[in-house]
Scaffold this active site. Structure first.
Site, PDB file in Angstrom:
ATOM      1  N   GLY A   1       0.815  -1.212   0.000  1.00 14.83           N
ATOM      2  CA  GLY A   1       0.000   0.000   0.000  1.00 14.83           C
ATOM      3  C   GLY A   1       0.846   1.258   0.000  1.00 14.83           C
ATOM      4  O   GLY A   1       0.783   2.060  -0.924  1.00 14.83           O
ATOM      5  N   ASP A   2       1.680   1.435   1.047  1.00  7.48           N
ATOM      6  CA  ASP A   2       2.514   2.639   1.105  1.00  7.48           C
ATOM      7  C   ASP A   2       3.985   2.255   1.289  1.00  7.48           C
ATOM      8  O   ASP A   2       4.737   2.971   1.924  1.00  7.48           O
ATOM      9  CB  ASP A   2       2.036   3.566   2.222  1.00  7.48           C
ATOM     10  CG  ASP A   2       2.081   2.883   3.586  1.00  7.48           C
ATOM     11  OD1 ASP A   2       2.238   1.643   3.613  1.00  7.48           O
ATOM     12  OD2 ASP A   2       1.966   3.574   4.606  1.00  7.48           O
ATOM     13  N   GLU A   3       4.343   1.077   0.767  1.00  8.82           N
ATOM     14  CA  GLU A   3       5.723   0.597   0.900  1.00  8.82           C
ATOM     15  C   GLU A   3       6.418   0.593  -0.449  1.00  8.82           C
ATOM     16  O   GLU A   3       5.837   0.170  -1.452  1.00  8.82           O
ATOM     17  CB  GLU A   3       5.722  -0.837   1.436  1.00  8.82           C
ATOM     18  CG  GLU A   3       5.433  -0.942   2.911  1.00  8.82           C
ATOM     19  CD  GLU A   3       5.460  -2.411   3.315  1.00  8.82           C
ATOM     20  OE1 GLU A   3       6.519  -3.046   3.161  1.00  8.82           O
ATOM     21  OE2 GLU A   3       4.414  -2.916   3.727  1.00  8.82           O
TER      22      GLU A   3
END
Lengths: 194, 327
Positions: free
Chosen positions: B241-243
């Site tokens: 997701g936000d990696e």
């Protein structure tokens, strides 16, 4: 039907009626907008659906459309190669007519899987010939007659081509009268590749 | 049936448009119309055959000199004067010691010869297959060109499909699958690299407070920053997701990696314009170098970088930590 035949019909629509007309034809016939790959085989039904859609679009009978396609393939610069290959048939239009018996054999060497017409020429008078055309494309003799008229012009000959209909065995017959073997205005042809 | 037939020169010209008659003095007495067209009459007639043609067959030479030929008069020839077109020949003695007739043809060189001399269908005997050869040569070129175009289209479609399979659709960055490929390729080639595992700070807050559109916007912005802070040969992948994971090709110096990490965090902390004003994010980073490992392996490096990332998070976020490989 072979992709080369389908692609030629597609090119006819794109070049003479425009890309929008092609998209309409393709949508009606259930063909993707990119059309046909020239070297892949396709279902015959697609070809029929495409021809029906073109006839509707141009509001002309199927035979007239086929005749137009025959002429287009000889005349249009995009198919200059086909015109050249046909001109290898001989130096005059009559020589060319006499080479038509070899068309199927020649095409078989080049592209064995292409369904090409089997043509048989018989001389029936001083300047009159009868051409029997056997092709799995229904009404294909109209493509042949369109191409013959265009080739006559290419050679600078004046001819009459008249379809006489089908024989019992399904082959179509064309009658060709050569009024003038070499009039002015033919196009130049060199054996050497351009 | 008589065993000798009379044929006048005009008929012979039609039958064999590329023949020459050589008299016992070995001078060319007559040449077929196609040969004349190619060279002019003056360049051929009354000249010595050997002056016009270079012959590479001793047998043919013997025959022209009136002696029996072991290779039955077969010869390869070329014009001595340019263009030195290569020809294939067959020499046969004329009855009554009247000389020799040599018939010539182009063989496979016909494709070039036709262009060189501007020959037409009428320059070849009706039975000659030369025109069929030209026909086939052109038809073959047309089909080959068509095949080449088909291959190009297929190749283009393959590259696009591969690209698509390796791309994260939201950000346009590489995806997990592409990252795995890159890491195994670098390790296989024993090419050193630096790696960062990056996690956006406060991303969940942006998503929850400002909605998914703003979250997507922040991700696209982050992707843009990561690409602009890396080189063309480096790889930036979105792996969750936000990696994100960044791979720096050829990088072995921890100091450089640390400086790049600092710059990335700084730029990610700049406010991002959203529909409802601005939003702010930051990033925590875990970094590792393949040079830290005797036998680098993607899973171990990624695991160690991930642990370093969590140390950065625990130490208060917005910072980078280095991996500590097991000794």
């Amino acid at each position: 039907m072979h992709g080369l035949i389908n692609r030629s019909i597609q090119a006819f629509v794109q070049e003479t009626c425009g890309q929008e007309a092609w998209l309409a034809v393709a949508a009606q016939a259930g063909i993707g907008p990119e059309g046909f790959e020239p070297l892949l085989p396709y279902d015959d039904a697609l070809t029929e659906a495409m021809l029906a859609a073109i006839a509707r679009l141009r509001d002309r009978p199927r035979e007239a459309v086929l005749e137009e396609i025959g002429g287009f393939l000889v005349v249009h610069p995009r198919f200059g190669m086909l015109r050249r290959l046909l001109r290898f048939g001989g130096e005059t239009f009559v020589d060319f007519l006499r080479s038509l018996d070899e068309v199927e054999g020649r095409m078989r060497i080049v592209l064995p899987e292409l369904e090409s017409p089997r043509l048989e020429l018989r001389q029936i008078g001083d300047n009159a010939f009868r051409l029997t055309c056997c092709w799995c494309l229904p009404g294909g003799c109209h493509v042949v007659s369109g191409a013959l008229r265009a080739m006559a012009e290419d050679y600078g000959a004046r001819v009459l081509v008249e379809p006489l209909g089908e024989q019992e065995d399904g082959a179509s017959v064309l009658e060709i009268e050569v009024l003038k073997g070499r009039a002015a205005g033919g196009r130049n042809f060199k054996l050497a590749a351009p | 049936m008589p065993d000798t037939y009379a044929l006048n020169a005009a008929a012979l010209d039609k039958l064999l448009p590329m023949h020459v008659i050589v008299d016992p003095e070995r001078r060319i007495r007559h040449a077929g119309p196609t040969l004349i067209r190619m060279r002019t009459a003056g360049a051929l007639l009354n000249r010595l055959f050997f002056d016009v043609f270079a012959i590479d067959c001793p047998g043919g030479v013997a025959m022209l000199k009136g002696r029996p030929c072991p290779c039955k008069g077969r010869m390869r020839l070329a014009f001595r004067a340019p263009p030195h077109t290569a020809l294939r020949g067959q020499a046969l003695a004329l009855d009554g010691g009247a000389g020799v007739i040599v018939n010539l043809s182009f063989g496979i060189a016909v494709v070039d010869a036709v262009a060189e001399y501007g020959l037409t269908v009428g320059d070849f005997a009706v039975t000659d297959l030369a025109v069929d050869l030209l026909y086939l040569s052109e038809a073959k070129s047309a089909v080959t060109a068509e095949l080449r175009r088909l291959n190009q289209r297929l190749q283009g479609a393959r590259i696009a499909a591969e690209e698509q399979a390796c791309t994260d659709t939201l950000t346009g960055l590489k995806n997990r699958r592409a990252l795995d490929d890159v890491l195994s390729r670098l390790i296989c080639a024993r090419q050193p690299f630096g790696l960062m595992h990056l996690d956006l700070d406060h991303f969940k807050t942006v998503n929850d407070r400002l909605g998914h559109a703003a979250g997507d916007r922040a991700l696209i912005h982050a992707a843009h920053v990561l690409l602009s802070e890396t080189r063309e040969r480096d790889v930036v992948a979105r792996v969750g997701g936000d990696e994100f994971v960044l791979v720096f090709d050829g990088l072995t110096d921890p100091g450089t990696l640390e400086r790049i990490a600092g710059r990335i965090i700084e730029r990610l902390q700049e406010p991002i314009a959203c529909a409802d004003g601005t939003c702010r994010i930051s990033a925590s980073i875990g970094a590792a170098l393949s040079a830290q490992y005797a036998q680098p392996d993607p899973d171990t490096i990624l695991r160690d970088a991930d642990r370093a990332l969590y140390r950065s998070k625990r130490a208060g976020r917005a910072r980078a930590s280095f991996a500590r490989p097991a000794p």
